[in-house]
Enzyme design. Structure first.
Site, PDB file in Angstrom:
ATOM      1  N   GLY A  19    -123.735  32.457 -65.365  1.00  0.00           N
ATOM      2  CA  GLY A  19    -123.629  33.921 -65.280  1.00  0.00           C
ATOM      3  C   GLY A  19    -124.077  34.635 -66.541  1.00  0.00           C
ATOM      4  O   GLY A  19    -124.222  35.866 -66.548  1.00  0.00           O
ATOM      5  N   HIS A  20    -124.292  33.889 -67.615  1.00  0.00           N
ATOM      6  CA  HIS A  20    -124.803  34.463 -68.869  1.00  0.00           C
ATOM      7  C   HIS A  20    -126.277  34.090 -69.063  1.00  0.00           C
ATOM      8  O   HIS A  20    -127.091  34.930 -69.436  1.00  0.00           O
ATOM      9  CB  HIS A  20    -123.986  33.955 -70.061  1.00  0.00           C
ATOM     10  CG  HIS A  20    -122.559  34.411 -70.051  1.00  0.00           C
ATOM     11  ND1 HIS A  20    -122.019  35.207 -71.024  1.00  0.00           N
ATOM     12  CD2 HIS A  20    -121.562  34.204 -69.158  1.00  0.00           C
ATOM     13  CE1 HIS A  20    -120.748  35.468 -70.750  1.00  0.00           C
ATOM     14  NE2 HIS A  20    -120.437  34.855 -69.610  1.00  0.00           N
ATOM     15  N   ASP A 123    -125.435  36.826 -77.042  1.00  0.00           N
ATOM     16  CA  ASP A 123    -124.364  37.037 -76.071  1.00  0.00           C
ATOM     17  C   ASP A 123    -123.074  37.486 -76.753  1.00  0.00           C
ATOM     18  O   ASP A 123    -122.750  37.031 -77.848  1.00  0.00           O
ATOM     19  CB  ASP A 123    -124.133  35.696 -75.358  1.00  0.00           C
ATOM     20  CG  ASP A 123    -123.415  35.842 -74.058  1.00  0.00           C
ATOM     21  OD1 ASP A 123    -122.288  36.344 -74.065  1.00  0.00           O
ATOM     22  OD2 ASP A 123    -123.980  35.449 -73.025  1.00  0.00           O
ATOM     23  N   ALA A 349    -127.331  28.533 -54.072  1.00  0.00           N
ATOM     24  CA  ALA A 349    -128.135  29.297 -53.106  1.00  0.00           C
ATOM     25  C   ALA A 349    -129.176  30.137 -53.845  1.00  0.00           C
ATOM     26  O   ALA A 349    -128.915  30.590 -54.951  1.00  0.00           O
ATOM     27  CB  ALA A 349    -127.222  30.235 -52.322  1.00  0.00           C
ATOM     28  N   GLN A 351    -129.863  33.166 -54.363  1.00  0.00           N
ATOM     29  CA  GLN A 351    -129.123  34.390 -54.008  1.00  0.00           C
ATOM     30  C   GLN A 351    -129.986  35.647 -53.896  1.00  0.00           C
ATOM     31  O   GLN A 351    -129.878  36.394 -52.927  1.00  0.00           O
ATOM     32  CB  GLN A 351    -128.000  34.622 -55.031  1.00  0.00           C
ATOM     33  CG  GLN A 351    -127.245  35.924 -54.806  1.00  0.00           C
ATOM     34  CD  GLN A 351    -125.849  35.895 -55.361  1.00  0.00           C
ATOM     35  OE1 GLN A 351    -125.086  34.988 -55.069  1.00  0.00           O
ATOM     36  NE2 GLN A 351    -125.492  36.882 -56.145  1.00  0.00           N
ATOM     37  N   HIS A 366    -117.482  37.973 -55.206  1.00  0.00           N
ATOM     38  CA  HIS A 366    -116.316  37.853 -56.099  1.00  0.00           C
ATOM     39  C   HIS A 366    -116.380  38.909 -57.218  1.00  0.00           C
ATOM     40  O   HIS A 366    -115.506  38.939 -58.072  1.00  0.00           O
ATOM     41  CB  HIS A 366    -116.267  36.447 -56.702  1.00  0.00           C
ATOM     42  CG  HIS A 366    -117.318  36.195 -57.762  1.00  0.00           C
ATOM     43  ND1 HIS A 366    -118.660  36.468 -57.574  1.00  0.00           N
ATOM     44  CD2 HIS A 366    -117.225  35.712 -59.035  1.00  0.00           C
ATOM     45  CE1 HIS A 366    -119.329  36.164 -58.676  1.00  0.00           C
ATOM     46  NE2 HIS A 366    -118.493  35.701 -59.575  1.00  0.00           N
ATOM     47  N   ASN A 370    -123.254  40.188 -62.366  1.00  0.00           N
ATOM     48  CA  ASN A 370    -124.632  39.925 -61.923  1.00  0.00           C
ATOM     49  C   ASN A 370    -124.736  40.064 -60.413  1.00  0.00           C
ATOM     50  O   ASN A 370    -125.660  40.686 -59.894  1.00  0.00           O
ATOM     51  CB  ASN A 370    -125.067  38.513 -62.338  1.00  0.00           C
ATOM     52  CG  ASN A 370    -125.099  38.371 -63.835  1.00  0.00           C
ATOM     53  OD1 ASN A 370    -125.838  39.086 -64.508  1.00  0.00           O
ATOM     54  ND2 ASN A 370    -124.268  37.490 -64.369  1.00  0.00           N
ATOM     55  N   GLU A 374    -126.969  42.666 -58.310  1.00  0.00           N
ATOM     56  CA  GLU A 374    -127.988  42.154 -57.388  1.00  0.00           C
ATOM     57  C   GLU A 374    -127.754  42.732 -55.990  1.00  0.00           C
ATOM     58  O   GLU A 374    -128.702  43.076 -55.281  1.00  0.00           O
ATOM     59  CB  GLU A 374    -127.950  40.613 -57.373  1.00  0.00           C
ATOM     60  CG  GLU A 374    -128.469  40.025 -58.680  1.00  0.00           C
ATOM     61  CD  GLU A 374    -127.950  38.614 -58.990  1.00  0.00           C
ATOM     62  OE1 GLU A 374    -127.478  37.934 -58.050  1.00  0.00           O
ATOM     63  OE2 GLU A 374    -128.010  38.205 -60.166  1.00  0.00           O
TER      64      GLU A 374
HETATM   65  N1  UDP Z   1    -126.075  32.516 -58.275  1.00  0.00           N
HETATM   66  C1  UDP Z   1    -127.083  32.006 -57.485  1.00  0.00           C
HETATM   67  N2  UDP Z   1    -126.749  31.113 -56.527  1.00  0.00           N
HETATM   68  C2  UDP Z   1    -125.480  30.680 -56.332  1.00  0.00           C
HETATM   69  C3  UDP Z   1    -124.462  31.214 -57.142  1.00  0.00           C
HETATM   70  C4  UDP Z   1    -124.784  32.139 -58.089  1.00  0.00           C
HETATM   71  O1  UDP Z   1    -128.248  32.365 -57.632  1.00  0.00           O
HETATM   72  O2  UDP Z   1    -125.250  29.854 -55.444  1.00  0.00           O
HETATM   73  C5  UDP Z   1    -126.435  33.460 -59.359  1.00  0.00           C
HETATM   74  C6  UDP Z   1    -126.202  34.889 -58.965  1.00  0.00           C
HETATM   75  O3  UDP Z   1    -127.366  35.424 -58.375  1.00  0.00           O
HETATM   76  C7  UDP Z   1    -125.874  35.527 -60.307  1.00  0.00           C
HETATM   77  C8  UDP Z   1    -125.228  34.406 -61.108  1.00  0.00           C
HETATM   78  O4  UDP Z   1    -125.583  33.214 -60.470  1.00  0.00           O
HETATM   79  O5  UDP Z   1    -127.063  35.924 -60.962  1.00  0.00           O
HETATM   80  C9  UDP Z   1    -123.708  34.492 -61.115  1.00  0.00           C
HETATM   81  O6  UDP Z   1    -123.298  35.509 -61.977  1.00  0.00           O
HETATM   82  P1  UDP Z   1    -122.065  36.438 -61.639  1.00  0.00           P
HETATM   83  O7  UDP Z   1    -121.911  37.379 -62.784  1.00  0.00           O
HETATM   84  O8  UDP Z   1    -122.242  37.070 -60.327  1.00  0.00           O
HETATM   85  O9  UDP Z   1    -120.843  35.470 -61.491  1.00  0.00           O
HETATM   86  P2  UDP Z   1    -120.269  34.262 -62.380  1.00  0.00           P
HETATM   87  O10 UDP Z   1    -120.920  33.033 -61.907  1.00  0.00           O
HETATM   88  O11 UDP Z   1    -120.573  34.577 -63.824  1.00  0.00           O
HETATM   89  O12 UDP Z   1    -118.813  34.294 -62.054  1.00  0.00           O
END
Ligand code: UDP
Length: 479
Positions: A19-20, A123, A349, A351, A366, A370, A374
């Site tokens: 997520g970062h 970060d 996935a 996403q 959740h 990010n 999105e």
């Molecule tokens: N993501 C993705 N596929 C997955 C799960 C997450 O591409 O199956 C990407 C999502 O698009 C986002 C990042 O992972 O860019 C997750 O960041 P977010 O801040 O939403 O949540 P975190 O994982 O930090 O709780």
């Protein structure tokens, strides 16, 4: 004779968690597309996940590269090669991992000394980088992976401590000094973050705040039109220098680039798109809970039943910490009964590729920032299912300010969804998202926001311009 100054050289240094890493690598690409020579600084294991994204950027003519510095995981008492939060054997090791990043200090300083970039964008979870950058006279800019709204709300709670004046964890209080009336309870955040600056997570947050104050400013993955009152509040009232440059995920334009963002997906682009192409516009609900959530089996079963009873088409991204190929966490016969209208993705996935498809009509999230952004960029209404981090704040923005979402009903901060939602609650939220006049109204508002998000990153858009402002500030500092 007039000679053009060489392009700016910027280092981007993300904390090692998906997520970062993901938005900061997007940020590096964005900088590259504005004529900056940008370099992602990371550790060897993380570099391997980036190669495709960097290759894509270069094929698109964008100047981005990667420099690695060693991460002595074993020295920090972590398993060998454990270089990212999602590789930790247990979430309880978070603080140990966070502290271990201090071991990167020497190698980072050596790199800064050798390469002398114009700026280090680091970060917020790497607060020690402020001192390193200061020592080597490199301006350090903070990348804060959340909204202006959450930053303002959290700062208000930290300073005014409204949670100290309520008599129980579940008694609501208003967050002071915000442009909107936002109600919160103590159960929705970790009060120890602000109440104990001496140790543990409280010390971590205190160090981050201290480091932010030493920085040249903050880059925020957001856009002005999404939360104008909070951009102003952060800048003028809280007196912080900040540039809004997002949504950074919009730097990817084609299927191949979207499909390879982040980790290797558990489903091929063409299989995923073929499935989505077979569905009507706006008829699919997409459920994903970020990169780290591992729901208990009982919760997975109730999500499955809720989806089945909702009658909607869905794509559900399931992540499990253990259990191999067994499907006993699903109700018996579930997959046969939803065949054709439900697609399960076990693992990662693609996403952004999914969210951007016209058949997707709603997002159960959740509320990681990010994912929220999105979803906003794709013009989607959402079911908000916050669990931990600052996700309850992001939920308030979606449901209370933007009014593009409905809450599933979680009220208690918990890392892996211990605040159990029953199947009827899941079904109700999904129906509210997809059916009826209110759903249409939310979708209309979400679509409008999606259009505005895209305009923000186009030439002359608010985020495009603010990124140019940032680069102008860095250039003038050079002189
Ligand atoms: N993501 C993705 N596929 C997955 C799960 C997450 O591409 O199956 C990407 C999502 O698009 C986002 C990042 O992972 O860019 C997750 O960041 P977010 O801040 O939403 O949540 P975190 O994982 O930090 O709780």
């Amino acid at each position: 004779m007039y000679s053009e100054s060489p392009p700016l050289r910027v280092f981007v240094f993300p904390f090692m968690a998906p997520g970062h890493m993901i938005p900061m690598v997007d940020m590096a690409r964005l900088l590259g597309s504005h004529g900056v020579r940008s370099t992602v600084v990371t550790t060897p294991v993380n570099e391997t996940h980036l190669s495709k994204t960097i290759e894509n950027a270069r094929s698109a003519g964008v100047d981005v590269d990667v420099k690695t510095i060693p991460f002595p995981a074993a020295e920090a008492g972590l398993p060998d090669g454990c270089e990212s939060i999602d590789m930790l054997p247990s979430p309880d090791l978070f603080l140990q991992f966070y502290r271990a990043t201090n071991l990167l200090r020497g190698p980072l300083e050596q790199l800064l000394e050798e390469e002398k970039p114009d700026c280090l964008i680091a970060d917020t979870f790497l607060p020690w980088t402020a001192d390193s950058a200061e020592k080597l006279d490199v301006p350090r800019i903070l990348f804060n992976g959340t909204s202006f709204f959450a930053m303002c709300a959290m700062e208000s709670i930290r300073v005014c401590k409204p949670h100290k004046s309520v008599s129980s964890d579940s008694e609501p209080f208003v967050i002071p000094n915000l442009p909107d009336e936002i109600w919160m309870t103590r159960t929705q955040f970790l009060a120890e973050l602000w109440d104990n600056e001496e140790e543990g997570l409280g010390k971590m947050v205190a160090d981050m705040i201290d480091s932010a104050l030493k920085s040249f400013g903050t880059v925020v993955n957001s856009f002005k039109e999404l939360e104008p009152a909070y951009v102003d509040l952060y800048r003028s009232v809280m007196n912080r220098r900040a540039w809004h440059v997002g949504p950074v995920s919009l730097c990817y334009r084609n299927v191949q680039e979207k499909g390879t963002r982040g980790k290797v997906a558990a489903i091929g682009d063409s299989e995923c798109l073929k499935w989505l192409d077979s569905k009507r516009p706006d008829s699919v609900v997409y459920l994903c809970f970020g990169s780290g959530v591992n729901f208990p089996d009982a919760q997975l079963r109730d999500i499955a039943s809720g989806l089945e009873d909702s009658g909607q088409n869905f794509i559900w991204v399931i992540r499990r910490g253990s259990g191999g190929d067994s499907t006993d966490y699903l109700p018996e016969g579930f997959e046969e009964r939803v065949r054709g209208r439900g697609l399960l993705i076990r693992g990662w996935a693609p996403q952004v590729l999914i969210l951007d498809h016209p058949s997707v009509g709603g997002f159960v999230t959740h509320c990681g920032w990010n994912s929220v952004l999105e979803g906003v960029s794709a013009g989607l209404p959402m079911v908000t299912w916050p669990l931990s981090a600052e996700q309850f704040f992001n939920e308030k923005l979606i449901t209370g300010v933007l009014k593009t979402g409905v809450g599933v009903g979680t009220t208690k901060w918990s890392r892996n969804g211990e605040d159990h939602m029953r199947s009827d609650q899941v079904e109700k939220a999904v129906r509210l998202l997809m059916e009826g006049e209110d759903a249409e109204e939310r979708r209309r508002r979400a679509r409008q926001l999606g259009r505005t998000a895209k305009l923000a990153v186009e030439k002359d858009g608010s985020s495009y311009e603010d990124l140019e402002n940032l680069l102008a500030d860095l250039k003038s500092r050079r002189h």
